[in-house]
Write a protein that holds these residues in place. Structure first.
Motif: not given
Length: 332
Positions: A181-199
């Motif tokens: 978010q601080e980088s100005g990105i508004h759409s992303a999905l981060v996955s760590i070993g299958g656990d994830m969070k959406a932006l």
């Protein structure tokens, strides 16, 4: 050890995803970003990689040199240790989550985790001696034993050994989304070993569609759920880390009240939680699995969880809260 991110694909417009991989926390981190500017994406991923490598070093449960090992050494020596405010905040938040879970999630059980051999890269038997488990139970170190005076951490119990394997990945997910978010990105999905969070959402305001692993065959999905902006999805399973000894399977998920791993015969084999706070979701997923069919709904309510799916050894699904509204293939 430091790993540079692997950039798997670039994008020429915001409708095409940009994918990257980082290896850290002993697992693969996958980052998917929708953004039109490649330089912005690469800078953001580089920042996440740097933050994750530092986080892994500082919070590693058994390697020396980080803040966690310094805290555990100080507790063992019965002396206070000065910590940063951010570290105190995370520990205090973990204390809150532990209390809400009836201490089924308790990051102070590092000594018990070590007894069972899960403080290593290779998990193997034999199980620990019964008397050693009982000795630990008699002392029952807990994160509730920790207290603070100004910037110093103290413990009432010298056998407390902090191990945040139960919610550190959740905190890392929250950190990554905040960084994007601080980088100005508004759409992303981060996955760590299958656990994830959406932006944000995918292009054209689409929810993220996430498969929930089949515990008996993790390469397959037993259900697909919708994940919306700033939501996380975390799964805890007995099949994720375990060892076999004399025909018995021992999971890394330990019940602090018994000192023994959760058994799939009297509990769940996996629990998936959806929540905006990945740290809370990570903590709750483990606690709900340990709580089992009799108590998981009570613990879920106490931990302020609204969406949870549990699966038992027979493949039966248990719904809590509003999870059914998120499942796209409810007949599975």
């Amino acid at each position: 050890m430091s790993f540079a991110p692997t950039f798997l694909s670039a994008c020429s417009n915001s409708a095409t995803p940009y994918r990257s991989q980082i290896f850290v926390f002993g697992t693969q981190v996958d980052i998917l970003i929708y953004h039109p500017d490649k330089a912005t994406i690469q800078s953001a991923i580089g920042k996440i990689n740097e933050d994750f490598q530092q986080f892994h070093h500082e919070w590693h449960a058994w390697e020396k040199g980080g803040i966690l090992s310094k805290i555990n050494d100080a507790i063992k020596d019965n002396r206070p240790v000065t910590i940063a405010k951010s570290v105190q905040n995370f520990i205090e938040y973990s204390q809150q989550l532990s209390k809400q879970s009836n201490y089924l999630f308790d990051p102070a059980i590092g000594q018990l985790v070590a007894l069972w051999g899960f403080h290593s890269e290779h998990w193997q038997g034999p199980p620990p001696d019964n008397q050693k488990i009982q000795n630990w139970l008699n002392a029952r170190p807990s994160i509730a034993d920790i207290y603070f005076e100004d910037s110093q951490l103290f413990s009432k119990n010298r056998l407390v050994q902090l191990d945040f394997g139960g919610n550190a990945k959740g905190l890392a997910l929250d950190m990554a989304i905040s960084s994007l978010q601080e980088s100005g990105i508004h759409s992303a999905l981060v996955s760590i070993g299958g656990d994830m969070k959406a932006l944000g959402l995918k292009p054209v305001n689409q929810a993220w569609q996430i498969g929930i692993q089949n515990p008996s065959n993790p390469s397959d999905a037993v259900a697909t759920v919708e994940l919306f902006s700033n939501e996380s999805l975390v799964t805890s399973g007995t099949y994720q880390r375990f060892f076999e000894w004399q025909g018995v399977t021992y999971s890394h998920l330990l019940n602090p009240n018994t000192g023994w791993p959760v058994s799939a015969t009297d509990s769940f084999v996996s629990v998936t939680v959806i929540h905006p706070d990945a740290t809370r979701a990570d903590s709750a997923a483990s606690a709900l699995l340990i709580a089992g069919p009799d108590d998981w709904q009570t613990v879920a309510q106490q931990m302020q969880i609204q969406h949870a799916l549990a699966i038992d050894a027979q493949g039966k699904h248990y719904h809590f809260g509003k999870i059914a509204e998120r499942i796209l293939n409810p007949n599975t």
